[in-house]
Design a protein around this motif. Structure first.
Motif, mmCIF file in Angstrom:
data_model
loop_
_atom_site.group_PDB
_atom_site.id
_atom_site.type_symbol
_atom_site.label_atom_id
_atom_site.label_comp_id
_atom_site.label_asym_id
_atom_site.label_seq_id
_atom_site.Cartn_x
_atom_site.Cartn_y
_atom_site.Cartn_z
ATOM 1 N N SER A 1 0.952 -1.266 0.018
ATOM 2 C CA SER A 1 0.102 0.031 0.017
ATOM 3 C C SER A 1 0.866 1.283 0.003
ATOM 4 O O SER A 1 0.484 2.438 -0.721
ATOM 5 N N ILE A 2 1.924 1.284 0.679
ATOM 6 C CA ILE A 2 2.850 2.350 0.697
ATOM 7 C C ILE A 2 3.312 2.617 -0.559
ATOM 8 O O ILE A 2 3.513 3.856 -1.118
ATOM 9 N N ARG A 3 3.967 1.519 -1.154
ATOM 10 C CA ARG A 3 4.480 1.632 -2.630
ATOM 11 C C ARG A 3 3.283 2.042 -3.872
ATOM 12 O O ARG A 3 3.639 2.925 -4.607
ATOM 13 N N GLN B 1 1.080 4.233 -3.100
ATOM 14 C CA GLN B 1 0.858 5.754 -2.768
ATOM 15 C C GLN B 1 2.251 6.420 -3.166
ATOM 16 O O GLN B 1 2.210 7.541 -2.999
ATOM 17 N N GLY B 2 3.276 5.750 -3.792
ATOM 18 C CA GLY B 2 4.287 6.416 -3.944
ATOM 19 C C GLY B 2 5.580 6.440 -3.185
ATOM 20 O O GLY B 2 6.541 7.057 -3.563
ATOM 21 N N GLY B 3 5.251 5.967 -2.173
ATOM 22 C CA GLY B 3 6.467 5.676 -1.080
ATOM 23 C C GLY B 3 7.313 4.536 -1.189
ATOM 24 O O GLY B 3 7.206 3.523 -2.191
ATOM 25 N N ARG B 4 8.448 4.494 -0.454
ATOM 26 C CA ARG B 4 9.396 3.457 -0.541
ATOM 27 C C ARG B 4 9.154 2.631 0.607
ATOM 28 O O ARG B 4 9.324 2.988 1.648
ATOM 29 N N ALA B 5 8.913 1.255 0.327
ATOM 30 C CA ALA B 5 8.700 0.693 1.626
ATOM 31 C C ALA B 5 9.191 -0.954 1.125
ATOM 32 O O ALA B 5 9.056 -1.474 0.019
ATOM 33 N N GLU B 6 9.575 -1.645 2.389
ATOM 34 C CA GLU B 6 9.771 -3.139 2.342
ATOM 35 C C GLU B 6 9.485 -3.868 3.480
ATOM 36 O O GLU B 6 9.278 -3.020 4.582
ATOM 37 N N ALA B 7 8.999 -5.049 3.517
ATOM 38 C CA ALA B 7 8.631 -5.811 4.569
ATOM 39 C C ALA B 7 9.661 -6.621 5.018
ATOM 40 O O ALA B 7 10.242 -7.654 4.043
ATOM 41 N N ILE B 8 10.002 -6.992 6.311
ATOM 42 C CA ILE B 8 10.700 -8.168 6.796
ATOM 43 C C ILE B 8 10.049 -8.683 7.794
ATOM 44 O O ILE B 8 9.546 -8.091 8.818
#
Length: 147
Positions: free
Chosen positions: A57-59, A61-68
């Motif tokens: 969802s963050i990506r 919206q144009g954001g930079r995110a990753e999950a670990i």
């Protein structure tokens, strides 16, 4: 008339942020706010589906995110995960739990579970993030004596 202080910029472009317990609630809100401010956000939690969905969802919206996927009560896993990652500039040490019950009914297992996550894990996550900051030299401004 009283002169009000000027609020500094809340832009975090070029900064990396780690948010523990980022799958829901305060952690998810913090991750979203940091991403909106321009930070590259790493969402960490034991709830893989939640953090995958949140980072997607963050990506979107144009954001930079990753999950670990990370159980922060496992100090060895924390060390491995964070030392294999680029250093962080920001830590939202949000993972936590509670086992609400009357004081006289709290068991040693309840106490250990709450303190293990809320205190012990938070301490060692912060320690590992600080080690990464120190190694990347982002702490030298605040702590020049570390060298």
């Amino acid at each position: 008339m009283t002169a009000l202080p000027v609020t500094p910029s809340f832009r975090l472009d070029g900064r990396r942020a780690l948010v523990t317990g980022a799958g829901r609630g305060i952690g998810l809100a913090a991750a979203a706010a940091l991403a909106e401010a321009g930070a590259h956000v790493v969402l960490a939690a034991r709830s893989a589906e939640e953090i995958d969905a949140a980072s997607d969802s963050i990506r979107q919206q144009g954001g930079r995110a990753e999950a670990i996927f990370l159980d922060v009560t496992d100090t060895r896993a924390v060390t491995v995960a964070l030392r294999s990652s680029a250093a962080f500039d920001i830590l939202v040490n949000n993972a936590g739990t509670n086992r609400p019950k009357p004081f006289v009914e709290v068991t040693p297992e309840d106490y250990d579970a709450v303190m293990g996550l809320n205190l012990r894990a938070a301490f060692f996550v912060a320690q590992e993030v600080a080690v990464g900051m120190w190694r990347s030299k982002s702490l030298e401004i605040c702590f020049p004596f570390l060298d």
